[in-house]
Design an enzyme around this catalytic site. Structure first.
Site, mmCIF file in Angstrom:
data_model
loop_
_atom_site.group_PDB
_atom_site.id
_atom_site.type_symbol
_atom_site.label_atom_id
_atom_site.label_comp_id
_atom_site.label_asym_id
_atom_site.label_seq_id
_atom_site.Cartn_x
_atom_site.Cartn_y
_atom_site.Cartn_z
ATOM 1 N N ARG A 165 0.838 -1.227 0.000
ATOM 2 C CA ARG A 165 0.000 0.000 0.000
ATOM 3 C C ARG A 165 0.863 1.265 0.000
ATOM 4 O O ARG A 165 0.537 2.259 0.659
ATOM 5 C CB ARG A 165 -0.938 0.046 1.217
ATOM 6 C CG ARG A 165 -1.839 -1.147 1.376
ATOM 7 C CD ARG A 165 -2.911 -1.245 0.302
ATOM 8 N NE ARG A 165 -3.829 -2.324 0.628
ATOM 9 C CZ ARG A 165 -3.644 -3.588 0.225
ATOM 10 N NH1 ARG A 165 -2.616 -3.901 -0.543
ATOM 11 N NH2 ARG A 165 -4.513 -4.512 0.563
ATOM 12 N N SER A 236 -10.650 0.809 3.749
ATOM 13 C CA SER A 236 -9.904 0.529 4.985
ATOM 14 C C SER A 236 -9.329 1.832 5.509
ATOM 15 O O SER A 236 -8.587 2.508 4.800
ATOM 16 C CB SER A 236 -8.752 -0.437 4.712
ATOM 17 O OG SER A 236 -9.234 -1.603 4.114
ATOM 18 N N GLU A 332 -4.683 4.952 6.502
ATOM 19 C CA GLU A 332 -4.298 4.691 5.099
ATOM 20 C C GLU A 332 -4.596 5.887 4.191
ATOM 21 O O GLU A 332 -3.757 6.258 3.376
ATOM 22 C CB GLU A 332 -5.020 3.434 4.586
ATOM 23 C CG GLU A 332 -4.592 3.070 3.190
ATOM 24 C CD GLU A 332 -5.367 1.897 2.617
ATOM 25 O OE1 GLU A 332 -5.056 0.753 2.969
ATOM 26 O OE2 GLU A 332 -6.284 2.141 1.809
HETATM 27 P P1 FAD Z 1 -7.923 9.723 -4.819
HETATM 28 O O1 FAD Z 1 -8.529 9.372 -3.519
HETATM 29 O O2 FAD Z 1 -8.537 10.822 -5.597
HETATM 30 O O3 FAD Z 1 -6.378 10.058 -4.592
HETATM 31 C C1 FAD Z 1 -5.583 9.223 -3.791
HETATM 32 C C2 FAD Z 1 -4.146 9.763 -3.818
HETATM 33 O O4 FAD Z 1 -3.620 9.615 -5.131
HETATM 34 C C3 FAD Z 1 -4.064 11.268 -3.518
HETATM 35 O O5 FAD Z 1 -2.854 11.505 -2.840
HETATM 36 C C4 FAD Z 1 -4.031 11.913 -4.893
HETATM 37 O O6 FAD Z 1 -3.395 13.180 -4.906
HETATM 38 C C5 FAD Z 1 -3.226 10.888 -5.674
HETATM 39 N N1 FAD Z 1 -3.540 10.852 -7.103
HETATM 40 C C6 FAD Z 1 -4.753 10.599 -7.672
HETATM 41 N N2 FAD Z 1 -4.637 10.593 -9.011
HETATM 42 C C7 FAD Z 1 -3.339 10.878 -9.292
HETATM 43 C C8 FAD Z 1 -2.597 11.028 -10.502
HETATM 44 N N3 FAD Z 1 -3.160 10.911 -11.710
HETATM 45 N N4 FAD Z 1 -1.277 11.332 -10.391
HETATM 46 C C9 FAD Z 1 -0.672 11.477 -9.193
HETATM 47 N N5 FAD Z 1 -1.310 11.334 -8.016
HETATM 48 C C10 FAD Z 1 -2.628 11.033 -8.073
HETATM 49 N N6 FAD Z 1 -7.613 0.428 -1.968
HETATM 50 C C11 FAD Z 1 -6.895 -0.700 -2.149
HETATM 51 O O7 FAD Z 1 -5.669 -0.651 -2.328
HETATM 52 N N7 FAD Z 1 -7.505 -1.922 -2.159
HETATM 53 C C12 FAD Z 1 -8.835 -2.062 -1.991
HETATM 54 O O8 FAD Z 1 -9.339 -3.172 -2.017
HETATM 55 C C13 FAD Z 1 -9.619 -0.884 -1.774
HETATM 56 N N8 FAD Z 1 -10.945 -0.966 -1.558
HETATM 57 C C14 FAD Z 1 -11.669 0.163 -1.322
HETATM 58 C C15 FAD Z 1 -13.052 0.052 -1.080
HETATM 59 C C16 FAD Z 1 -13.816 1.176 -0.828
HETATM 60 C C17 FAD Z 1 -15.301 1.022 -0.574
HETATM 61 C C18 FAD Z 1 -13.210 2.459 -0.850
HETATM 62 C C19 FAD Z 1 -14.040 3.693 -0.634
HETATM 63 C C20 FAD Z 1 -11.845 2.586 -1.080
HETATM 64 C C21 FAD Z 1 -11.061 1.436 -1.315
HETATM 65 N N9 FAD Z 1 -9.674 1.512 -1.552
HETATM 66 C C22 FAD Z 1 -8.939 0.374 -1.777
HETATM 67 C C23 FAD Z 1 -8.991 2.815 -1.550
HETATM 68 C C24 FAD Z 1 -9.073 3.560 -2.914
HETATM 69 O O9 FAD Z 1 -10.191 3.160 -3.655
HETATM 70 C C25 FAD Z 1 -7.817 3.335 -3.764
HETATM 71 O O10 FAD Z 1 -6.667 3.782 -3.072
HETATM 72 C C26 FAD Z 1 -7.894 4.061 -5.111
HETATM 73 O O11 FAD Z 1 -6.765 3.759 -5.894
HETATM 74 C C27 FAD Z 1 -8.020 5.580 -4.967
HETATM 75 O O12 FAD Z 1 -8.356 6.104 -6.236
HETATM 76 P P2 FAD Z 1 -8.940 7.551 -6.407
HETATM 77 O O13 FAD Z 1 -8.959 7.854 -7.874
HETATM 78 O O14 FAD Z 1 -10.215 7.688 -5.697
HETATM 79 O O15 FAD Z 1 -7.779 8.415 -5.720
HETATM 80 P P1 NAP Z 2 -10.429 -10.276 4.687
HETATM 81 O O1 NAP Z 2 -10.501 -11.188 3.523
HETATM 82 O O2 NAP Z 2 -11.486 -10.338 5.740
HETATM 83 O O3 NAP Z 2 -9.015 -10.438 5.395
HETATM 84 C C1 NAP Z 2 -8.707 -9.677 6.562
HETATM 85 C C2 NAP Z 2 -7.260 -9.267 6.472
HETATM 86 O O4 NAP Z 2 -6.458 -10.418 6.485
HETATM 87 C C3 NAP Z 2 -6.966 -8.503 5.213
HETATM 88 O O5 NAP Z 2 -6.581 -7.221 5.588
HETATM 89 C C4 NAP Z 2 -5.873 -9.274 4.504
HETATM 90 O O6 NAP Z 2 -4.682 -8.520 4.290
HETATM 91 C C5 NAP Z 2 -5.503 -10.392 5.447
HETATM 92 N N1 NAP Z 2 -5.523 -11.696 4.751
HETATM 93 C C6 NAP Z 2 -6.585 -12.532 4.581
HETATM 94 N N2 NAP Z 2 -6.186 -13.677 3.966
HETATM 95 C C7 NAP Z 2 -4.872 -13.529 3.720
HETATM 96 C C8 NAP Z 2 -3.887 -14.374 3.110
HETATM 97 N N3 NAP Z 2 -4.189 -15.575 2.622
HETATM 98 N N4 NAP Z 2 -2.629 -13.892 3.015
HETATM 99 C C9 NAP Z 2 -2.293 -12.680 3.490
HETATM 100 N N5 NAP Z 2 -3.170 -11.848 4.091
HETATM 101 C C10 NAP Z 2 -4.444 -12.276 4.216
HETATM 102 O O7 NAP Z 2 -10.317 -8.747 4.177
HETATM 103 P P2 NAP Z 2 -11.418 -7.747 3.642
HETATM 104 O O8 NAP Z 2 -11.473 -6.592 4.525
HETATM 105 O O9 NAP Z 2 -12.672 -8.468 3.270
HETATM 106 O O10 NAP Z 2 -10.717 -7.267 2.288
HETATM 107 C C11 NAP Z 2 -10.482 -8.168 1.224
HETATM 108 C C12 NAP Z 2 -9.332 -7.654 0.389
HETATM 109 O O11 NAP Z 2 -9.668 -6.369 -0.158
HETATM 110 C C13 NAP Z 2 -8.045 -7.447 1.194
HETATM 111 O O12 NAP Z 2 -6.940 -7.795 0.406
HETATM 112 C C14 NAP Z 2 -8.050 -5.970 1.508
HETATM 113 O O13 NAP Z 2 -6.739 -5.418 1.599
HETATM 114 C C15 NAP Z 2 -8.777 -5.385 0.292
HETATM 115 N N6 NAP Z 2 -9.510 -4.166 0.685
HETATM 116 C C16 NAP Z 2 -8.799 -3.026 0.810
HETATM 117 C C17 NAP Z 2 -9.450 -1.856 1.155
HETATM 118 C C18 NAP Z 2 -8.678 -0.562 1.235
HETATM 119 O O14 NAP Z 2 -9.299 0.498 1.319
HETATM 120 N N7 NAP Z 2 -7.373 -0.588 1.209
HETATM 121 C C19 NAP Z 2 -10.815 -1.841 1.390
HETATM 122 C C20 NAP Z 2 -11.503 -3.039 1.291
HETATM 123 C C21 NAP Z 2 -10.841 -4.206 0.929
HETATM 124 P P3 NAP Z 2 -4.449 -7.487 3.088
HETATM 125 O O15 NAP Z 2 -5.292 -6.283 3.416
HETATM 126 O O16 NAP Z 2 -2.991 -7.218 3.182
HETATM 127 O O17 NAP Z 2 -4.828 -8.129 1.802
#
Ligand code: FAD
Ligand code: NAP
Length: 337
Positions: A165, A236, A332
């Site tokens: 991340r 998250s 995050e």
């Molecule tokens: P923004 O929120 O608009 O920006 C995020 C950052 O990126 C800011 O610092 C911004 O300045 C920068 N940025 C945006 N565009 C550019 C560009 N073109 N050039 C340079 N910098 C830029 N994230 C995960 O990793 N895994 C997930 O599973 C995941 N699940 C999510 C589920 C939900 C319901 C929500 C609400 C969020 C989730 N996220 C997840 C977080 C988010 O969706 C991601 O980080 C996504 O990539 C953000 O995209 P955005 O366009 O909305 O970025």
């Molecule tokens: P989940 O499946 O309930 O798992 C809980 C946590 O355990 C997750 O954070 C995941 O880590 C870790 N995990 C589960 N199984 C794993 C494995 N086999 N090996 C390593 N790590 C494991 O998680 P969830 O909340 O439903 O999300 C599912 C996936 O979507 C995850 O990968 C999560 O990161 C991603 N997600 C991200 C965001 C965001 O905003 N960043 C939001 C929603 C979902 P990791 O998070 O490192 O994968």
């Protein structure tokens, strides 16, 4: 030609749904527009925030300077090498739409990353990841406007310093690069990544097709995560903490149910959602902010919440998790400004 909008409403442009106003909002439809927007900001000595879908940002009520949105969308096949294809994707492209369209075309590799909100341009910023796949696993290079040298440059995967991340863009030099387009390497034959139990539980057979995994990811996420259109959130809210194995072993003695996974050698990754749940926060509500009842890692805005409320709640959660487990949680999403 760019048309800066003064005092622009950003309330619908951030997934928490916080009331927010930008001094200037500029939409860039071409690379030249991006250069013009940078000149506009430089001439007035204004800071610049690049805004994608606003799904990983916490915006304050007033955002000084220029908020830049890239509106170029679409993707193109640039090369077909053996079993792989290279595609270039514009920064303004919706991420989830890219995932579904590549699967439909038989270009595989992004299925586990389905249903992540936001744009392609933001995907490298925190090296988006889900269900055992990260952007870096499919990434080749990107083109970005480097604000320090005033030129468009190419950065390879190693130059992007991708980590869990994290990337060059998030923590090493935030704000320096405006990502214009990215190049991905996808495969014409499907190799499922099924390391996560939450995903395999939803699948009927052991060797699923790409569209079955895609559907399972979408269904699992829909059942567990709030839709930001209905309930403001940024996914998250905290990163999963990574702790030394010795600390993990001590914690495990005290909490045998501790949810943890192997990380880099000598370290374990803890599930932050489990820690928050065990500290008693799941479903908690304080005014307009709360902890989502189906996933304790997601903080939600019931409407009318403010960044101040969010800080208060998140700091209480951090303090109570630290008091119970001795583990620090880091947010995050990026707070801006
Ligand atoms: P923004 O929120 O608009 O920006 C995020 C950052 O990126 C800011 O610092 C911004 O300045 C920068 N940025 C945006 N565009 C550019 C560009 N073109 N050039 C340079 N910098 C830029 N994230 C995960 O990793 N895994 C997930 O599973 C995941 N699940 C999510 C589920 C939900 C319901 C929500 C609400 C969020 C989730 N996220 C997840 C977080 C988010 O969706 C991601 O980080 C996504 O990539 C953000 O995209 P955005 O366009 O909305 O970025
Ligand atoms: P989940 O499946 O309930 O798992 C809980 C946590 O355990 C997750 O954070 C995941 O880590 C870790 N995990 C589960 N199984 C794993 C494995 N086999 N090996 C390593 N790590 C494991 O998680 P969830 O909340 O439903 O999300 C599912 C996936 O979507 C995850 O990968 C999560 O990161 C991603 N997600 C991200 C965001 C965001 O905003 N960043 C939001 C929603 C979902 P990791 O998070 O490192 O994968």
């Amino acid at each position: 030609m760019i048309q800066p909008i003064e005092n622009a409403d950003l309330s619908r442009l951030n997934s928490f749904g916080f009331e927010s106003e930008a001094q200037f909002l500029i939409k860039a439809a071409t690379d030249q527009d991006v250069c013009d927007a940078m000149n506009f900001a430089a001439q007035r000595d204004l800071p610049v925030l690049v805004l994608g879908g606003g799904s990983n940002l916490v915006l304050h009520s007033y955002v000084p300077g220029v908020v830049l949105q890239l509106s170029q969308t679409g993707y193109s096949l640039v090369a077909q090498e053996n079993d792989n294809c290279l595609i270039d994707v514009e920064a303004g492209q919706n991420w989830h739409q890219l995932v579904t369209e590549t699967v439909a075309r038989g270009w595989y590799g992004l299925e586990n990353l389905a249903f992540i909100p936001g744009t392609v341009g933001a995907a490298p910023v925190q090296n988006i990841g889900a269900y055992g796949v990260e952007l870096k696993d499919r990434f080749v290079s990107l083109r970005a406007f480097d604000r320090e040298v005033g030129q468009v440059v190419t950065l390879t995967a190693s130059q992007c310093h991708f980590a869990y991340r994290d990337s060059l863009f998030k923590s090493i030099c935030p704000g320096r690069y405006i990502i214009l387009r990215i190049r991905l390497k996808l495969s014409n034959s499907y190799k499922p990544v099924l390391a996560y139990g939450a995903l395999t539980q939803c699948l009927q057979n052991e060797a699923p097709e790409a569209d079955e995994v895609l559907a399972a990811v979408i269904a699992t996420r829909q059942s567990k995560l709030p839709d930001p259109v209905e309930l403001g959130n940024a996914g998250s809210f905290f990163e999963n903490p990574v702790i030394p194995v010795d600390q993990y072993k001590k914690l495990r003695m005290q909490y045998p149910q501790l949810v943890a996974f192997k990380d880099k050698p000598g370290f374990m990754k803890l599930a932050a959602g489990w820690l928050i749940d065990q500290a008693g926060w799941k479903g908690y509500r304080e005014g307009n902010l709360g902890v989502y009842a189906k996933q304790a890692l997601v903080l939600v805005n019931y409407g009318g919440g403010t960044v101040k409320d969010l800080r208060v709640l998140s700091e209480k959660i951090q303090a109570s998790v630290y008091a119970k487990f001795g583990v620090s949680l880091s947010p995050e999403p990026r707070f801006y400004p």
